[in-house]
Write a protein that holds these residues in place. Structure first.
Motif, mmCIF file in Angstrom:
data_model
loop_
_atom_site.group_PDB
_atom_site.id
_atom_site.type_symbol
_atom_site.label_atom_id
_atom_site.label_comp_id
_atom_site.label_asym_id
_atom_site.label_seq_id
_atom_site.Cartn_x
_atom_site.Cartn_y
_atom_site.Cartn_z
ATOM 1 N N LEU A 95 19.452 35.763 36.700
ATOM 2 C CA LEU A 95 19.143 37.161 36.604
ATOM 3 C C LEU A 95 18.459 37.605 35.336
ATOM 4 O O LEU A 95 19.198 37.410 34.086
ATOM 5 C CB LEU A 95 20.562 38.027 36.834
ATOM 6 C CG LEU A 95 20.606 39.342 36.497
ATOM 7 C CD1 LEU A 95 19.517 40.288 37.388
ATOM 8 C CD2 LEU A 95 21.841 39.992 36.405
ATOM 9 N N ALA A 96 17.166 38.267 35.481
ATOM 10 C CA ALA A 96 16.743 38.695 34.108
ATOM 11 C C ALA A 96 17.213 40.347 33.929
ATOM 12 O O ALA A 96 16.983 40.895 34.924
ATOM 13 C CB ALA A 96 15.121 38.438 34.314
ATOM 14 N N THR A 97 17.675 40.318 32.741
ATOM 15 C CA THR A 97 18.027 41.791 32.480
ATOM 16 C C THR A 97 18.184 42.010 31.051
ATOM 17 O O THR A 97 18.604 40.991 30.215
ATOM 18 C CB THR A 97 19.325 42.127 33.344
ATOM 19 O OG1 THR A 97 19.680 43.427 33.099
ATOM 20 C CG2 THR A 97 20.603 41.517 32.652
ATOM 21 N N SER A 98 17.945 43.439 30.458
ATOM 22 C CA SER A 98 18.269 43.569 29.301
ATOM 23 C C SER A 98 19.306 44.804 29.136
ATOM 24 O O SER A 98 19.722 45.211 28.008
ATOM 25 C CB SER A 98 16.951 44.118 28.542
ATOM 26 O OG SER A 98 15.915 43.376 28.531
ATOM 27 N N THR A 99 19.680 45.105 30.466
ATOM 28 C CA THR A 99 20.939 46.063 30.579
ATOM 29 C C THR A 99 22.258 45.508 31.432
ATOM 30 O O THR A 99 22.256 46.107 32.214
ATOM 31 C CB THR A 99 20.454 47.168 31.009
ATOM 32 O OG1 THR A 99 19.894 47.098 32.278
ATOM 33 C CG2 THR A 99 19.304 48.047 30.235
ATOM 34 N N PRO A 100 22.818 44.322 30.600
ATOM 35 C CA PRO A 100 23.778 43.845 31.682
ATOM 36 C C PRO A 100 24.792 44.732 31.751
ATOM 37 O O PRO A 100 24.958 45.645 31.032
ATOM 38 C CB PRO A 100 24.289 42.593 30.561
ATOM 39 C CG PRO A 100 23.916 42.796 29.406
ATOM 40 C CD PRO A 100 22.506 43.650 29.338
ATOM 41 N N ASP A 101 25.745 44.488 32.726
ATOM 42 C CA ASP A 101 26.857 45.498 33.007
ATOM 43 C C ASP A 101 27.861 45.636 32.088
ATOM 44 O O ASP A 101 28.412 46.466 31.436
ATOM 45 C CB ASP A 101 27.647 44.930 34.155
ATOM 46 C CG ASP A 101 26.856 45.201 35.596
ATOM 47 O OD1 ASP A 101 25.713 45.616 35.404
ATOM 48 O OD2 ASP A 101 27.522 44.820 36.531
ATOM 49 N N PRO A 105 31.154 38.962 29.906
ATOM 50 C CA PRO A 105 30.210 37.971 30.098
ATOM 51 C C PRO A 105 28.859 38.353 30.856
ATOM 52 O O PRO A 105 28.703 39.518 30.997
ATOM 53 C CB PRO A 105 31.147 37.141 31.259
ATOM 54 C CG PRO A 105 31.861 38.054 31.937
ATOM 55 C CD PRO A 105 32.351 39.227 30.812
ATOM 56 N N ALA A 106 28.025 37.329 31.310
ATOM 57 C CA ALA A 106 26.888 37.608 31.807
ATOM 58 C C ALA A 106 27.314 38.251 33.208
ATOM 59 O O ALA A 106 28.313 38.163 33.767
ATOM 60 C CB ALA A 106 26.025 36.279 31.874
ATOM 61 N N THR A 107 26.121 38.997 33.738
ATOM 62 C CA THR A 107 26.200 39.806 34.801
ATOM 63 C C THR A 107 25.937 38.792 36.155
ATOM 64 O O THR A 107 26.626 39.197 37.483
ATOM 65 C CB THR A 107 25.390 40.893 34.853
ATOM 66 O OG1 THR A 107 25.582 41.912 33.818
ATOM 67 C CG2 THR A 107 25.457 41.785 36.245
ATOM 68 N N ALA A 108 25.082 37.820 35.961
ATOM 69 C CA ALA A 108 24.785 36.883 36.987
ATOM 70 C C ALA A 108 25.983 36.409 38.086
ATOM 71 O O ALA A 108 25.947 36.425 39.120
ATOM 72 C CB ALA A 108 23.697 35.819 36.580
ATOM 73 N N PHE A 123 23.360 32.591 35.783
ATOM 74 C CA PHE A 123 23.099 32.911 34.370
ATOM 75 C C PHE A 123 22.261 33.924 34.172
ATOM 76 O O PHE A 123 21.281 34.180 34.966
ATOM 77 C CB PHE A 123 23.044 31.784 33.622
ATOM 78 C CG PHE A 123 21.848 30.952 33.875
ATOM 79 C CD1 PHE A 123 20.508 31.365 33.252
ATOM 80 C CD2 PHE A 123 21.665 29.949 34.560
ATOM 81 C CE1 PHE A 123 19.478 30.524 33.588
ATOM 82 C CE2 PHE A 123 20.764 29.184 35.240
ATOM 83 C CZ PHE A 123 19.387 29.766 34.471
ATOM 84 N N ASP A 124 22.115 34.757 33.059
ATOM 85 C CA ASP A 124 21.049 35.672 32.863
ATOM 86 C C ASP A 124 20.255 35.109 31.659
ATOM 87 O O ASP A 124 20.612 34.360 30.919
ATOM 88 C CB ASP A 124 22.015 36.990 31.948
ATOM 89 C CG ASP A 124 22.968 37.619 32.772
ATOM 90 O OD1 ASP A 124 23.215 37.470 33.904
ATOM 91 O OD2 ASP A 124 23.661 38.709 32.330
ATOM 92 N N VAL A 125 19.077 35.858 31.765
ATOM 93 C CA VAL A 125 17.857 35.568 30.875
ATOM 94 C C VAL A 125 17.689 36.998 30.294
ATOM 95 O O VAL A 125 17.255 38.189 31.050
ATOM 96 C CB VAL A 125 17.033 34.889 31.743
ATOM 97 C CG1 VAL A 125 15.316 34.818 30.956
ATOM 98 C CG2 VAL A 125 16.981 33.708 32.330
#
Length: 366
Positions: A95-101, A105-108, A123-125
């Motif tokens: 998951l590519a994001t700059s606005t994670p929940d 932890p990571a949103t993915a 995992f997030d990127v």
């Protein structure tokens, strides 16, 4: 489920091979229901529809509802990508994001769980507007190494949550949304295979795009954050110049790495930052702007979601057709930039469904 997709949930992967590659198998998109028009912004900011269109090329954008988060959009886009491919699952989620929940932890992993994928790698990127290209590279790497046989690559952002409500420079530009691509293991000789990547960064220019508050550097001071530091900021003119230069260079580099002349590329799908940036890049490359696919007028700059949203839209409108040489290029905070190249897949069920009856795979922005 379509033939050949039964094993898409595998996480044991397959044999490593220099010819093994990640191939585009499905596309999906999601945007919030709330539409914010230029006239809506003109009622609360010192601006008007003509100024916004002239400066950005944007007519409207979407914004998440209260309580709606990036993960919600990512889940919907991912489900649509799986449905468009007729796939029962995926072996990993990037998951590519700059606005994670949330910061941690990571949103993915939560996205993977909500989709029902089980204990798959997730995992997030974080590469801001280049995030989707970096995520594609990560997903392609997992497949090429034989770690998994398929990857859901998602770009999702709810950037409206980071904007100063009184900042005209940023509020008119950004919108919320999510786009997803299902990658499957295949051969480099297949249409849809991601052929190569060109990636770069320049951390010396990190102050041009970003948000200062909330990270360990600000928190470690023990001082409360300044109000202005709690919102996203961008140095517009400097970013414009960097975006044009870096995306032009990146597009040229990926074409050369793939063995194509830039003039041979049929469609460029760039990060939808600003309509004037796309026009400037086309001019530098010496190509007609008609080769650059865009949907920024309808959704604005959706950060990491912009490239996959543009892919879905262009496919549904018949602008991406089987056999076209396609280059995807992003530029964002960091600074970061990157490109990949592929020959557009099909004819197959994915292309025929999206181009003739997009159904739930398309954002409802018309």
């Amino acid at each position: 489920m379509r033939p050949g997709l039964e094993g898409y949930g595998r996480t044991d992967g397959g044999p490593r091979s220099p010819e093994r590659a990640a191939v585009v198998a499905g596309l999906g998109a999601a945007v919030p229901e709330t539409v914010v028009t230029n006239d809506d912004l003109a009622r609360v900011l010192d601006t008007d529809d003509a100024w916004i269109r002239r400066r950005t090329g944007i007519r409207r954008r979407r914004a998440v509802a209260p309580g709606q988060a990036t993960g919600d959009l990512a889940v919907e886009a991912a489900r649509n990508a799986l449905a468009s491919a007729g796939a029962g699952g995926a072996g990993a989620v990037v998951l590519a994001t700059s606005t994670p929940d949330q910061l941690c932890p990571a949103t993915a992993p939560n996205v993977a769980s909500r989709i029902g994928l089980g204990p798959v790698p997730a995992f997030d990127v974080q590469a801001v507007c280049t995030g989707f290209v970096y995520a594609l590279a990560s997903g392609a790497g997992l497949i090429s190494l034989g770690v998994v046989d398929s990857v859901l690559v998602i770009g999702a952002d709810a950037f409206s949550t980071l904007l100063d409500p009184e900042d005209r420079a940023t509020r008119v530009v950004f919108g919320d949304g999510a786009g997803a691509v299902l990658l499957r293991a295949g051969s480099r000789t297949e249409r849809g295979a991601l052929l190569d990547f060109s990636l770069g960064s320049d951390g010396s220019a990190e102050d041009l795009i970003g948000m200062r508050a909330g990270g360990s550097r600000q928190r470690s001071t023990g001082l409360p954050a300044k109000v202005e530091d709690t919102y996203f900021s961008m140095q517009g003119q400097a970013v414009f110049k960097q975006a044009v230069s870096r995306m032009t260079e990146s597009a040229r580099d990926i074409a050369a790495r793939t063995g194509w002349a830039v003039e041979e590329v049929d469609s460029f799908v760039f990060h939808q930052a600003n309509a004037r940036i796309l026009t400037a890049v086309a001019r530098r490359l010496g190509l007609p702007v008609e080769r650059f696919r865009t949907n920024i007028a309808e959704v604005g700059n959706t950060v990491s979601a912009s490239i996959p949203l543009a892919l879905v839209d262009a496919t549904a409108r018949g602008e991406l057709t089987p056999g076209q040489k396609v280059v995807l290029t992003g530029f964002g905070g960091g600074l970061t930039w990157g490109s990949t190249a592929l020959v557009w897949p099909g004819p197959d069920p994915l292309l025929s469904e999206l181009s003739t009856d997009a159904g739930d795979f398309l954002p409802k922005y018309r």
